[in-house]
Design a protein around this motif. Structure first.
Motif, short mmCIF file in Angstrom:
data_model
loop_
_atom_site.label_atom_id
_atom_site.label_comp_id
_atom_site.label_asym_id
_atom_site.label_seq_id
_atom_site.Cartn_x
_atom_site.Cartn_y
_atom_site.Cartn_z
N SER B 15 0.85 -1.20 0.00
CA SER B 15 0.00 0.00 0.00
C SER B 15 0.88 1.26 0.00
CB SER B 15 -1.01 -0.01 1.16
OG SER B 15 -0.34 0.15 2.36
N LEU B 16 2.04 1.16 0.64
CA LEU B 16 2.98 2.28 0.61
C LEU B 16 3.49 2.50 -0.82
CD1 LEU B 16 4.60 4.38 2.12
CD2 LEU B 16 6.21 2.60 2.83
N SER B 17 3.79 1.41 -1.47
CA SER B 17 4.26 1.47 -2.85
C SER B 17 3.20 2.13 -3.75
CB SER B 17 4.56 0.05 -3.33
OG SER B 17 4.89 0.06 -4.69
N ARG B 18 1.95 1.73 -3.55
CA ARG B 18 0.85 2.33 -4.33
C ARG B 18 0.70 3.80 -4.02
NH1 ARG B 18 -1.78 -2.42 -3.48
NH2 ARG B 18 -2.84 -1.62 -1.64
N TYR B 19 0.82 4.12 -2.72
CA TYR B 19 0.67 5.51 -2.32
C TYR B 19 1.72 6.39 -3.00
CZ TYR B 19 0.51 9.75 0.50
OH TYR B 19 0.42 11.05 0.88
N PHE B 20 2.97 5.93 -2.99
CA PHE B 20 4.03 6.68 -3.66
C PHE B 20 3.76 6.78 -5.16
CE2 PHE B 20 7.22 5.62 -0.09
CZ PHE B 20 7.07 6.89 0.46
N ALA B 21 3.33 5.66 -5.74
CA ALA B 21 3.08 5.65 -7.19
C ALA B 21 1.98 6.65 -7.53
CB ALA B 21 2.70 4.25 -7.65
N SER B 40 7.48 16.88 0.80
CA SER B 40 6.10 17.34 0.72
C SER B 40 5.36 17.08 2.03
CB SER B 40 5.39 16.64 -0.44
OG SER B 40 4.00 16.64 -0.23
N ARG B 41 4.86 18.15 2.61
CA ARG B 41 4.06 18.03 3.84
C ARG B 41 2.80 17.21 3.60
NH1 ARG B 41 5.22 19.90 9.16
NH2 ARG B 41 6.91 21.39 8.98
N ASP B 42 2.23 17.40 2.40
CA ASP B 42 1.01 16.65 2.07
C ASP B 42 1.31 15.16 2.05
OD1 ASP B 42 -0.35 18.96 1.92
OD2 ASP B 42 -0.39 19.07 -0.29
N MET B 43 2.45 14.82 1.45
CA MET B 43 2.83 13.40 1.41
C MET B 43 2.99 12.87 2.82
SD MET B 43 6.45 11.66 0.46
CE MET B 43 7.05 12.25 2.04
N ALA B 48 1.04 9.46 7.27
CA ALA B 48 0.56 9.30 8.63
C ALA B 48 -0.86 8.73 8.62
CB ALA B 48 0.59 10.66 9.34
N GLU B 49 -1.66 9.25 7.72
CA GLU B 49 -3.05 8.79 7.61
C GLU B 49 -3.10 7.31 7.22
OE1 GLU B 49 -6.67 10.26 4.90
OE2 GLU B 49 -5.38 11.84 5.70
N LEU B 50 -2.19 6.95 6.34
CA LEU B 50 -2.11 5.57 5.89
C LEU B 50 -1.63 4.65 7.01
CD1 LEU B 50 -2.52 4.36 2.99
CD2 LEU B 50 -0.05 4.53 2.70
N GLY B 112 1.62 12.37 12.52
CA GLY B 112 2.08 13.36 11.55
C GLY B 112 1.93 14.80 12.02
N SER B 113 1.47 14.99 13.25
CA SER B 113 1.25 16.37 13.68
C SER B 113 2.54 17.02 14.19
CB SER B 113 0.15 16.45 14.75
OG SER B 113 0.37 15.50 15.76
N LYS B 114 3.53 16.20 14.51
CA LYS B 114 4.85 16.74 14.89
C LYS B 114 5.92 16.10 14.02
CE LYS B 114 4.14 19.49 18.52
NZ LYS B 114 3.71 19.09 19.86
N ILE B 115 6.84 16.95 13.55
CA ILE B 115 7.98 16.42 12.78
C ILE B 115 9.16 16.27 13.73
CG2 ILE B 115 9.62 16.89 10.90
CD1 ILE B 115 6.93 16.43 9.71
#
Lengths: 398, 362
Positions: B15-21, B40-43, B48-50, B112-115
């Motif tokens: 699923s990570l692979s798909r997400y990146f793709a 990318s912050r969105d990424m 995190a959501e994934l 994902g709320s803190k880096i």
């Protein structure tokens, strides 16, 4: 046997050193030493200084503005200028086109073009490689069709180094599709300002703009710009590729780079002691140093045979292969020496006159870029694979 | 014996692979890698959501993975996509937070709320000498850190920094808030894309996380596993692209891969990559053993990855010729990443030296 230079050669070395001491601007040698980018104006400045002394094209005959230096003197000159961190002379006019014109050009062509190379009126670039013709250069497709007093060129060249600085380009073009592919190639001189010539930049992996694509659409070139005979351009091309390869090993450049590496390895500390005392790093350095010392003597042996009238073929290729490998190894060691500090990319530190705060070691900023950029050494000017073919054929008959 | 990743891990990796793709196509990757933050912050929010970040940590810390193979599986996908982002800082800093029992804080990182980043390597001055190592001083109940750390991953974007420092009682790891007083950050881009920074601490207020060097060593060891898995994935991308090129690029009327000189060199590269993959598996498999064994296999793997990485990157470029050096080709960026991975957490030589020490003690 005796490896010493003659007294006359040593006196010559002194003369070169004195000249460099007096005339090489520190601003330029600082840039070269620190691996900073040279501008077009920087390169032109150094050309003009050399030209003023009559040393810009030492390998040309005296009547055309060259010198009567022996091959050994030329080697000394190359080595000394490199060790002094002088900018490299841009080879396209001086080392590539010049000798071709001297050998194959008409009297008019020589009179017109050679002085313009020396005085900087023309900056030449080399239109050889094409997208489909790299190692297999003879399969090039850019065509030139004779129409009255002109050739009309169509096609595309690529990897054209510093085309963005050039006002002229010498090109290999196809003038015939008959017979062997080598036999339908001609050597043409083209003004880059002619309508239909377009330069498109190619960005390299280190982010720099060094090479270009050059496109030709219906570019009209006067027939007097043909060098040598029509369909005999391959002879010029081969001559150009084999000419002046005796200093192709870049021994001087490697010696300068190695000195810099030693300096860095002495000052940089890793785990509490100088890097030069790290046994693994020191072994890597020693390996390169030994190879470089050997290469220097190999190079001198080749020069000696040239001095006695022999034409090196396989030997030039050997110098090219090992010379580029050594330079690549030295830049790889500089990258290693920087440790984690090879990774930061400080674009501004690559420009001359940078006096900001460095990130980590002051010398580290360009080392990764130089390492990646120097991958080109084993690719261009006939890849090292092509050189091996030449050795196999000319030396071994294989 | 079982060389499969296991179903759960495989599913997450897929699923990570798909997400990146889907979200990190080449142009998006380049834009992110060259942006000021370097990723990318969105990424990152998407990851995190994934739930990807949770795979890096154990259940007690709010994750659902935490083994060396989990980290390896994630970092292999990172390598394959050439993704930039605070992956390593999250893994290493998070590992220390986990050891310190900081589940709440780690929860924010996983969400994902803190880096988070990990500041471990000492900064070097302009002469290449470490002159200002980070020291920790206790003032009453509070700790203060002073000194400099070099090339800290994604420092400019970090909210939290796990800092290693030497106190009177020895090494320990501390938590520093990135916006605290006495924290100075100088961010810059990296040669292979992404970003890092120089961290200078002047009496910065810090919280002690874990005393002693064991937790730090363990985090570093996990980092070795992760970088080696990432490196092998990058090697495989370069290998496949080069094999494809050897089969399609024609010179002298034949695909250049038909030339035995190139074909045999490429087979050597492929052989070495298989060795590197095995080294990566060894490092993950022995991670949970005693520290000496763990570190010996970690160093063996990092040494192998460094050596094979340089070979793979250099041969991939050489066999592509000029085109292999162009910015436009993804290949050159994979090559840069691979070579630069050798500079992270100690290079080939550093790990050969450490291996020699550990092997002679074994």
């Amino acid at each position: 046997m005796d490896l010493d230079f003659t007294e006359k050669d040593e006196a010559f070395r002194e003369e070169v050193r004195e000249f460099l001491n007096e005339k090489l601007p520190k601003r330029l040698s600082d840039k070269v030493r620190q691996g900073q980018r040279l501008t077009k104006a920087d390169m032109e400045e150094w050309h003009a200084i050399l030209n003023e002394r009559g040393w810009l094209a030492p390998h040309w005959p005296v009547e055309w503005g060259g010198t009567d230096w022996s091959v050994v003197q030329r080697f000394i000159f190359e080595t000394e200028t490199a060790m002094a961190h002088a900018p490299r002379v841009v080879p396209f006019g001086v080392s590539m086109l010049g000798p071709v014109l001297i050998k194959f050009g008409t009297e008019e062509q020589k009179k017109h073009w050679l002085p313009r190379i020396l005085d900087g009126s023309d900056w030449w670039c080399q239109g050889y490689s094409e997208p489909g013709a790299g190692s297999d250069l003879a399969s090039l497709k850019t065509s030139a069709v004779r129409e009255g007093d002109h050739y009309v060129i169509n096609g595309q060249k690529t990897w054209t180094t510093l085309a963005q600085c050039a006002n002229k380009i010498f090109c290999l073009v196809r003038t015939s599709k008959e017979g062997k592919k080598q036999e339908g190639i001609s050597f043409l001189l083209v003004d880059m300002d002619t309508p239909g010539v377009e330069v498109r930049p190619i960005k390299l992996l280190d982010g720099d703009h060094e090479v270009n694509e050059v496109w030709f659409s219906d570019v009209k070139v006067p027939v007097e710009n043909l060098v040598g005979e029509e369909n005999k351009g391959w002879t010029c091309a081969k001559y150009l590729l084999s000419y002046e390869r005796t200093n192709i090993a870049g021994v001087g450049a490697s010696m300068a780079a190695f000195e810099r590496l030693k300096e860095v390895a002495r000052t940089t500390r890793r785990n509490g002691s100088a890097l030069i005392e790290d046994s693994l790093f020191a072994a890597r350095m020693a390996e390169v140093e030994i190879d470089l010392e050997n290469m220097r003597t190999t190079n001198l042996r080749v020069l000696d045979s040239v001095g006695r009238g022999q034409t090196p073929m396989a030997e030039s290729s050997m110098l090219k292969i090992r010379g580029t490998e050594i330079r690549q190894k030295i830049t790889a060691l500089m990258r290693r020496a920087a440790g984690r500090y090879a990774q930061p990319f400080l674009d501004e530190a690559l420009e001359g006159g940078f006096n900001g705060e460095p990130v980590g070691p002051g010398w580290a900023a360009p080392v990764a870029s130089q390492y990646f950029n120097n991958r080109k050494l084993s690719i261009f000017g006939g890849s090292n694979e092509v050189q091996r073919e030449i050795i196999g054929k000319s030396m071994m008959g294989l | 014996m079982d060389f499969s990743l296991g179903d759960d891990r495989r599913m997450m990796a897929d699923s990570l692979s798909r997400y990146f793709a889907d979200t990190l196509g080449w142009e998006a990757r380049q834009a992110a890698a060259e942006s000021e933050a370097g990723f990318s912050r969105d990424m990152w929010a998407g990851l995190a959501e994934l739930g990807v970040l949770g795979l890096l940590f154990g259940e007690e810390a709010g994750g659902y993975g935490g083994s060396a193979f989990d980290a390896g599986a994630v970092f292999a996908e990172v390598g394959k996509a050439l993704a930039t982002g605070p992956f390593l800082g999250t893994l290493l800093g998070g590992n220390i937070l986990e050891a310190a029992g900081e589940a709440d804080l780690l929860g924010e990182v996983i969400a994902g709320s803190k880096i988070l980043t990990f500041a471990d390597d000492p900064a070097m001055d302009s002469n290449g000498v470490v002159t200002d190592p980070v020291k920790a001083v206790k003032e009453g109940e509070a700790w203060r850190l002073s000194g400099a750390k070099g090339v800290v991953d994604y420092l400019g974007s970090a909210d939290l920094i796990v800092v290693t420092a030497e106190a009177d009682a020895g090494w320990a790891s501390f938590l520093v808030e990135a916006d605290a007083e006495g924290v100075e950050r100088r961010a810059y881009p990296l040669v292979d894309g992404g970003a890092a920074g120089e961290l200078t601490l002047e009496g910065a207020s810090a919280r002690l996380l874990v005393s002693g060097e064991d937790a730090i060593s363990k985090a570093r060891a996990l980092g070795l596993v992760a970088t080696v898995w990432e490196a092998v994935a990058v090697m495989e991308v370069l290998r496949d692209a080069t094999i494809e090129y050897l089969g399609t690029r024609k010179q002298f009327g034949v695909p250049i891969g038909a030339f035995q000189a190139l074909k045999h060199r490429m087979t050597s590269v492929a052989l070495e990559i298989e060795q590197a993959r095995s080294a990566a598996i060894n490092a993950a498999a022995y991670f949970a053993k005693d520290p000496a064994t763990r570190d010996r296999y970690g160093s063996a793997a990092k040494y192998t990855a460094g050596k094979v990485g340089a070979l793979t990157a250099e041969e991939a470029i050489q066999m592509h010729g000029g085109i292999g050096m162009s910015w436009e080709m993804p290949l050159s960026h994979f090559a840069k990443r691979l070579v630069m991975l050798d500079h992270v957490l100690g290079d080939e030589d550093a790990h050969m030296a450490r291996y020699l020490k550990l092997a002679s003690a074994a």
